[in-house]
Design a protein around this motif. Structure first.
Motif, PDB file in Angstrom:
ATOM      1  N   ASN A   6       5.164   4.370  -6.437  1.00 25.64           N
ATOM      2  CA  ASN A   6       4.815   3.490  -5.323  1.00 25.64           C
ATOM      3  C   ASN A   6       4.287   4.307  -4.166  1.00 25.64           C
ATOM      4  OD1 ASN A   6       5.981   2.351  -2.506  1.00 25.64           O
ATOM      5  ND2 ASN A   6       5.355   0.641  -3.803  1.00 25.64           N
ATOM      6  N   PHE A   7       3.279   3.788  -3.494  1.00 22.55           N
ATOM      7  CA  PHE A   7       2.831   4.373  -2.245  1.00 22.55           C
ATOM      8  C   PHE A   7       2.470   3.238  -1.292  1.00 22.55           C
ATOM      9  CE2 PHE A   7      -1.025   3.998  -4.797  1.00 22.55           C
ATOM     10  CZ  PHE A   7      -1.972   3.497  -3.913  1.00 22.55           C
ATOM     11  N   GLY A   8       2.367   3.564  -0.035  1.00 27.14           N
ATOM     12  CA  GLY A   8       2.036   2.537   0.949  1.00 27.14           C
ATOM     13  C   GLY A   8       1.189   3.108   2.053  1.00 27.14           C
ATOM     14  N   PHE A   9       0.655   2.225   2.871  1.00 26.29           N
ATOM     15  CA  PHE A   9      -0.178   2.699   3.963  1.00 26.29           C
ATOM     16  C   PHE A   9      -0.282   1.646   5.063  1.00 26.29           C
ATOM     17  CE2 PHE A   9      -2.866   1.047   0.551  1.00 26.29           C
ATOM     18  CZ  PHE A   9      -3.696   0.120   1.184  1.00 26.29           C
ATOM     19  N   ASN A  10      -0.585   2.143   6.266  1.00 27.34           N
ATOM     20  CA  ASN A  10      -0.925   1.302   7.414  1.00 27.34           C
ATOM     21  C   ASN A  10      -2.428   1.383   7.624  1.00 27.34           C
ATOM     22  OD1 ASN A  10       1.826   0.788   7.976  1.00 27.34           O
ATOM     23  ND2 ASN A  10       1.978   2.737   9.078  1.00 27.34           N
ATOM     24  N   GLY A  11      -2.969   0.355   8.273  1.00 26.51           N
ATOM     25  CA  GLY A  11      -4.394   0.385   8.552  1.00 26.51           C
ATOM     26  C   GLY A  11      -4.801  -0.578   9.642  1.00 26.51           C
ATOM     27  N   THR A  12      -6.040  -0.477  10.035  1.00 24.74           N
ATOM     28  CA  THR A  12      -6.634  -1.415  10.983  1.00 24.74           C
ATOM     29  C   THR A  12      -7.629  -2.292  10.228  1.00 24.74           C
ATOM     30  OG1 THR A  12      -8.391   0.146  11.570  1.00 24.74           O
ATOM     31  CG2 THR A  12      -6.378   0.203  12.891  1.00 24.74           C
TER      32      THR A  12
END
Length: 543
Positions: A515-521
């Motif tokens: 699993n991986f995750g990320f924040n973004g605009t």
């Protein structure tokens, strides 16, 4: 939990002998278990969420905790605030005990509408003395190297709960009538009074430290309520949880608008016919926890209660099912926020439950409950209890998984009665060939208009390991990654490649997930889940 320990009659005043003994115990506790400076400093950073894991200072964080719900009642509840209303020596002694036994996080109650130690006895009137006592609880936890999970309100009747808020609005409480609390059409005032109390707490300035609660890293997370449910209103609601989910969304958004620093949980029990634990109670595990404002899942197993009647093996299967759904369906960490057993060999049950929990990749636990005196003969756990030796071993292993200084990694003992289940990010088969495997991808999106968070789970559904993985996909709109964890991003316009991090999770064994995750605009209205994924150039199914 709703049974008698939550409503145990308080000891309203301590006599001179009791006060003397408490002082002696405090001094002994501090000599035996005084926290090191490193332990105290460990609470300087906020705990965050990195996809399906908790993170601290950019590293995965696992914890072993306990409930100590009644700490807000330590003291006479009257008289001088600093010397009588609160019992500082008793608070310090209990945190010293917990620290010595390996408790990392204490789940505590921050609610009461009673006249004795009440936070809010009458609507909108907040008891300064009681909040001052909670100020000290925070400071003592910090000094002893523990973090806290305060709970804002209670579904059950102990200490008033939401029955009191309903009464303020001219409505009756009791189960199941108290479901009206979550229905804005039936009780709009309940929404207002709850928000007012939460706002007061989050914006409160600790009179010892000068730090607002919303800015205090000693707080691990908040929970909206102890065991909320919207039960008995209709068959559809019992299964779907539509009304409770709407309440969780609204209150979660409200909390996050004031306090973006802290994690937030719903506090639910994990009941449901799909799990064979309890019934459908209007609080379905997956649907409630998919709220974009909730950061982790929770469940409260009590397998030996007459209404549950689970064996050890059934309990282990239950814990695995929650963790699997939390990581692979919801895409968030799992917190076993309460659990205990009675009239059985508690140490044996704890050992097997913790083993199953760790093997399945559980993220945090908190047994019910660490008592500082003999109050509860059913579920109370006192210093020196044999099951605490089991807990300390569990705590050591969780600390080792976190890579904390001074921890010694040791393997989770394999339960000989069942084959171990590999954790979702722990490959168990060494790579034999670099050939790509078949795969399935789950992409969970939390969209807030101009910003978003995504959690991605990649499962190897083939028969050979995937070595050195790269997952490629394309955003549907104008999204830009600002931070990614558990993977390394490369973005070219809408096209993204997420590769394995250096040094860990390099291999995806057959049947195992990473699993991986990320924040973004993003540009509002353009967000959405990618429709196609390839793993090392081979198309994956989407789940």
């Amino acid at each position: 939990m709703r049974t008698s320990p939550h409503a145990a009659p308080p000891v309203r005043r301590a006599g001179p002998l009791a006060l003397f003994l408490a002082t002696v115990l405090a001094l002994v506790g501090l000599l035996v278990a005084r926290p090191t400076p490193a332990a105290a400093d460990s609470t300087d950073s906020f705990v965050t969420r990195c996809g399906i894991r908790f993170c601290l200072d950019g590293k995965e964080y696992y914890f072993a905790g306990a409930n100590a719900y009644d700490m807000f009642t330590f003291g006479a509840g009257s008289g001088d605030t600093e010397t009588q209303y609160m019992d500082k020596a008793r608070i310090d002694t209990h945190f010293a005990r917990m620290a010595a036994d390996g408790v990392d996080v204490a789940r505590v109650w921050m609610f009461s509408h009673e006249s004795w130690h009440g936070f809010e006895e009458r609507e909108g009137e907040f008891n300064e003395q009681q909040y001052a006592a909670f100020d000290y609880i925070i400071e003592s936890a910090k000094a002893h190297g523990l973090r806290l999970i305060p709970v804002f309100e209670n579904y059950w009747e102990a200490y008033g709960g939401i029955d009191t808020r309903l009464r303020w609005e001219g409505l009756s409480g009791g189960h199941p009538a108290r479901a009206a609390f979550f229905d804005k059409n039936r009780c709009p005032g309940c929404f207002t009074s709850y928000k007012n109390s939460v706002s007061y707490a989050l914006n409160r300035t600790n009179h010892y430290s000068g730090v607002k609660y919303k800015d205090e890293p000693t707080i691990f997370a908040w929970e909206l309520m102890n065991e909320p449910r919207y039960e008995g209103q209709s068959a559809a609601e019992n299964v779907d949880g539509t009304t409770l989910r709407a309440w969780v969304d609204e209150m979660g958004a409200f909390v996050k608008s004031i306090d973006p620093n802290h994690l937030l949980g719903a506090g639910i029990e994990g009941h449901g016919t799909k799990y064979g634990f309890g019934g459908d109670s209007g609080n379905p595990f997956v649907h409630i926890h998919k709220s974009p404002y909730i950061d982790f899942t929770s469940a409260h197993p009590y397998p030996t209660e007459h209404w549950a009647d689970l064996s050890i093996e059934e309990t282990k299967d239950l814990v695995r099912a929650w963790i699997r759904d939390s990581h692979e369906v919801v895409g968030k960490p799992f917190f076993m926020g309460e659990f205990n057993v009675h009239n059985v060999d508690r140490a044996l049950w704890w050992r097997k439950i913790y083993t199953a929990f760790e093997e399945a990749g559980g993220d945090g636990s908190a047994f019910w409950w660490y008592q500082d005196r003999n109050i509860d003969g059913k579920f109370g756990v006192s210093q020196g209890a044999p099951e605490l030796a089991v807990f300390r071993t569990h705590s050591d292993r969780m600390a080792a998984k976190s890579g904390l200084p001074g921890s010694t990694p040791s393997p989770t003992p394999t339960d000989p009665t069942t084959p171990p289940t590999p954790g979702p990010t722990d490959p168990t088969t060494p790579p034999t060939t670099p050939a790509p495997a078949d795969c399935a991808v789950t992409y969970t999106l939390s969209d807030w208009g101009t910003s978003f968070n995504a959690s991605v789970t990649v499962r190897n559904t083939g028969g050979t390991p995937v070595e050195g993985w790269k997952l490629a996909f394309a955003f549907p709109g104008d999204q830009r990654i600002t931070q990614m964890w558990n993977a390394v991003p490369v973005q070219d316009g809408r096209n993204v490649t997420a590769g394995n991090p250096s040094g860990y999770n390099v291999t995806i064994a057959p049947g195992v997930s990473v699993n991986f995750g990320f924040n973004g605009t993003s540009t509002a209205g353009t967000n959405g889940a990618p429709t196609a994924f390839t793993l090392n150039g081979k198309a994956c199914a989407t789940a």
